[in-house]
Design an enzyme around this catalytic site. Structure first.
Site, PDB file in Angstrom:
ATOM      1  N   SER A 115      43.675  39.201  38.453  1.00 51.17           N
ATOM      2  CA  SER A 115      44.382  38.648  37.308  1.00 51.17           C
ATOM      3  C   SER A 115      44.609  39.790  36.174  1.00 51.17           C
ATOM      4  O   SER A 115      43.713  40.651  36.042  1.00 51.17           O
ATOM      5  CB  SER A 115      43.464  37.500  36.444  1.00 51.17           C
ATOM      6  OG  SER A 115      43.552  36.613  37.385  1.00 51.17           O
ATOM      7  N   SER A 150      34.603  38.653  37.695  1.00 54.30           N
ATOM      8  CA  SER A 150      33.277  38.491  37.672  1.00 54.30           C
ATOM      9  C   SER A 150      32.524  39.452  38.468  1.00 54.30           C
ATOM     10  O   SER A 150      33.355  40.057  39.419  1.00 54.30           O
ATOM     11  CB  SER A 150      33.169  37.140  38.366  1.00 54.30           C
ATOM     12  OG  SER A 150      34.049  36.154  38.160  1.00 54.30           O
ATOM     13  N   GLU A 233      39.772  31.315  48.986  1.00 54.30           N
ATOM     14  CA  GLU A 233      39.298  30.902  47.859  1.00 54.30           C
ATOM     15  C   GLU A 233      39.002  29.227  47.810  1.00 54.30           C
ATOM     16  O   GLU A 233      38.128  28.813  47.228  1.00 54.30           O
ATOM     17  CB  GLU A 233      39.888  31.326  46.518  1.00 54.30           C
ATOM     18  CG  GLU A 233      39.360  31.219  45.199  1.00 54.30           C
ATOM     19  CD  GLU A 233      39.863  31.812  43.859  1.00 54.30           C
ATOM     20  OE1 GLU A 233      41.098  32.060  44.053  1.00 54.30           O
ATOM     21  OE2 GLU A 233      39.218  31.905  43.099  1.00 54.30           O
TER      22      GLU A 233
END
Lengths: 396, 374
Positions: A115, A150, A233
């Site tokens: 992202s 993350s 995912e």
């Protein structure tokens, strides 16, 4: 053919050679990987035995019964769930041998640099550039900014997609890399969220050098490779069986039962409605699981995340209100960098704020509704003006 | 006697899928309905003096043996379960078929299964054969456990009036709760049945007047029989609602792919796509909840009361939502008498009241899962 009995035998052999009580945790995990019992459906030599995927449960049950250490899949979830299947699918033999073992045992944590601030749901519009030095086979130099990463502060490696050709339409000019997070050009900064925590990071990439040997797939094929990552995912949904009141509704129902002084007629109506919806969502997940077990993958998985996001938000919103004066308080605004994400952990205020991310992370609810409408119902897509336009000419 | 248990445990895992035999049954029922139950004919019939289709009923009930699914073989039935009956109801809902299947083959049959003695046995076999239609004389809006009306018993005859009785006009025999606490069988030609003008024309209601109607006793525990019957009715109604919702969605998607406005298919506009995707999500939930209820009824699961209440609390509003969206997204044509969208909306809305509203089932859950009111 490796069957359940054979896997049980191999598991007992592993346990005999490396008794869990007397073996260092990491040594045991390495031995387990080398015995092909890490993920049995992977090829031999890469942690597996080429056995059917469902037989993993046999191994896991035997090892759990023997008190063997596990590899803490939550901490290394991105590596296991996303990096590993992508490396297995597109990596060279050398890459597979180098990366899969330390990934699985948890020696090396992975993160995902996909992202960007300027490319959210329109991921393929990403602008991080990778430019090759000294022609064919030379290193790549990467510049750009990634976001919502993350584990970046814990990670040794990252999977990265970057633009290598701005002159072709956006999906075609992307290449997939493995990025060394210890490179001096990598700057990881905590990104503090509305909860007060910094669960994610921003990652600034300044002249990061990536050897061509750390490219995954062909130059310009990065979008195709990334599809494998993203599909994996979403596959993770539906695998787990949860009990009644196993989700976000659990803590609210408990509060309701234990603290009758908080009850009002309005909250009662809303609680019952949400309890029913939670139970139906649980049953839908169970139905999906039964379909998958029979090898009949349905489209229901696409919808599960949508349902849970909305439910989590409504339930946690009700919970804060139900608590009245207590709902006006918040446990702790201290900035922390948690190693694990726990949606239902901590207090009602945290759950309320954290659940706002559930309809954004991993594909926004709006994008998922499009996926359902187009891939499940077969409705036409909106007209697109970006398809045949070079990335450099797109509006940004 | 079985009864609700507080905070039931999820014991065994329910089987939420369809077996191959169930899919074969579905295909057979769907074929028959495709041939014999066109929407245009249902609309025409709904305005005639005979809203029911006796030929269709004969083919389904007697021809295919579907009326006896819930009745054991040694009592004259097919010895199948609620899982199969649920599949039949999905298809009947999809076609808004004007046949008294839910009322006779499910609700009245379940009431008789709770009775003992030769009168009940004989009637049960007659219903299972499909040659006799039976209807439980309890108003359609009453849910399992709710209070219902009863008629006066005098010297073995019944006196009084009951209203809101679904499919009474199609019934050969009525199962009637009386004030003495018993359940009685009354032949339809011994009473006066006056049709009421009903919201759902495909499952019309009627008023029944008893004037010294001859009654045959079936059981002294009408309450138990009625509760069992309404529980099965409510549980399997969710499968009918699934059929209604699924049909509404499928037809709307098909129409929006074809219909063009502003120079492109209407189904390509995101504002409409998201609404249809939302209905699809809800239908996925109804299927899981309806299968769970059917499975719980079939296996006499201790969790059955929870499963039924969850299914009804969820399925009823979804079927209404799907039918309302279908009407709106069809635009002007959806508002006409000639388009069948209204049949589905009327059935869905009536179903949302039948065998207890969603709110009534949520209230039942408050007790069952220990989420007490203030």
């Amino acid at each position: 053919m490796t069957d359940a009995a054979e896997l049980r035998r191999r598991t007992q052999e592993l346990l005999a050679a490396h008794p869990p009580g007397e073996t260092e945790r990491l040594d045991f995990l390495k031995a387990r990987f080398d015995a092909g019992l890490a993920w049995v459906h992977y090829p031999e030599g890469l942690g597996g035995l080429g056995a059917p995927r469902r037989l993993q449960a046999v191994v896991d049950a035997e090892l759990a019964a023997a008190g063997a250490p596990d590899n803490d899949p939550r901490r290394i979830g991105i590596g296991l769930g996303m990096a590993a299947p992508t490396i297995l699918g597109f990596g060279t033999e050398e890459q597979k041998r180098r990366f899969l073992r330390p990934l699985w045992v948890g020696e090396e944590v992975w993160c995902q640099l996909f992202s960007e601030p300027g490319a959210g749901s329109d991921l393929a519009a990403l602008g991080t550039r990778a430019v090759r030095t000294d022609g064919e086979g030379g290193d790549w130099v990467v510049n750009g900014q990634k976001v919502w990463t993350s584990s970046a502060h814990l990670a040794r490696w990252a999977i990265l997609i970057a633009r290598t050709d701005p002159d072709v339409p956006k999906h075609r000019g992307i290449t997939y890399f493995i990025c060394d997070m210890t490179d001096p050009g990598v700057d990881v900064r905590p990104l503090r969220q509305i909860t007060g925590e910094a669960e994610f990071n921003e990652v600034f990439l300044t002249d990061v050098r990536i050897p061509d040997a750390h490219r995954l797939g062909e130059v310009g094929d990065g979008w195709k490779v990334a599809q494998t990552t993203l599909m994996n995912e979403r596959v993770s949904i539906g695998g787990m069986r949860i009990p009644r009141e196993g989700g976000m509704i659990g803590p609210v129902a408990k509060t309701w039962r234990e603290r009758p002084e908080l009850r009002t007629h309005d909250t009662h109506q809303r609680l019952l409605r949400l309890w029913v919806e939670s139970e139906v969502a649980r049953l839908s997940g169970e139905r999906l699981r039964q379909q998958l077990a029979l090898g009949q993958p349905g489209h229901e998985g696409a919808g599960m995340k949508l349902g849970f996001a909305r439910l989590n938000q409504e339930i946690s919103g009700l919970e804060v209100e139900l608590l009245g004066e207590e709902g006006l308080l918040y446990e702790d605004w201290t900035m922390r960098r948690p190693e694990l994400v726990d949606f239902t952990g901590r207090d009602a205020g945290y759950r309320y704020l954290r659940s706002k991310g559930n309809s954004i992370e991993g594909g926004t609810s709006e994008v998922l509704l499009n996926i359902v409408a187009e891939r499940v119902l077969g409705l036409p897509s909106e007209p697109r003006t970006d398809k045949d336009v070079a990335w450099k000419d797109l509006a940004r | 006697m079985e009864g609700p248990r507080p905070m039931s445990q999820v014991s065994t895992e329910p089987d939420l899928l369809y077996t191959e035999e169930e899919e074969a049954l579905r295909a057979a029922v769907r074929d028959l309905l495709t041939d014999r139950c066109a929407a245009a004919d249902v609309i025409t019939r709904s305005e005639s003096a005979t809203p029911y289709d006796p030929e269709l009923w004969k083919a389904l009930a007697a021809g295919m043996g579907l009326a006896g699914l819930l009745v054991p073989e040694d009592r004259g039935g097919q010895g199948a379960t609620h899982r199969e009956a649920a599949v039949v109801l999905e298809e009947l809902g999809r076609a808004v078929a004007p046949v008294p299947y839910l009322t006779s083959a499910v609700v009245a049959t379940e009431a008789l299964l709770a009775c003992e003695g030769p009168a009940a046995d004989e009637l049960l076999a007659a219903l299972a054969s499909g040659r006799t239609v039976g209807v439980l004389a309890v108003a359609l809006n009453i849910g399992p456990g709710a209070a219902h009306r009863a008629v006066r018993l005098e010297n073995g005859s019944l006196h009084g009036e009951l209203t809101g009785i679904a499919d009474a006009a199609a019934a050969d025999v009525l199962l009637v709760p009386a004030e003495d606490g018993g359940l009685y069988a009354v032949d339809a030609d011994a009473v006066t049945v006056v049709p009421q003008v009903s919201l759902d024309q495909t499952r019309p209601l009627a008023r029944i007047t008893f004037e010294a109607a001859q009654a045959r006793p079936l059981t002294t525990d009408a309450a138990g029989a009625v509760r069992r019957a309404l529980r099965a009715g409510a549980g399997l109604l969710a499968s009918e609602q699934l059929g209604i919702a699924e049909h509404s969605l499928t037809e709307t998607v098909r129409y929006l792919k074809e219909r063009k406005q502003f120079n492109r298919p209407v189904g390509g506009f995101q504002a409409l796509k998201h609404r249809l995707a939302q209905v699809w999500l809800e239908v996925v939930g109804v299927r899981a909840a309806a299968r769970n209820a059917a499975d719980a009824l079939a296996t006499a699961d201790a969790d059955g009361y929870v499963a039924v209440a969850v299914a009804q609390a969820y399925a009823a509003p979804v079927a209404v939502h799907a039918a309302e969206e279908a009407l709106q997204l069809h635009g002007g044509i959806g508002m006409t008498w000639e388009h069948p969208a209204h049949l589905y909306l009327k059935r869905a809305k009536a179903d949302s009241i039948a065998y207890g509203t969603a709110g009534a089932h949520r209230e039942a859950l408050a007790e069952l899962v220990d989420l007490q009111a203030p």
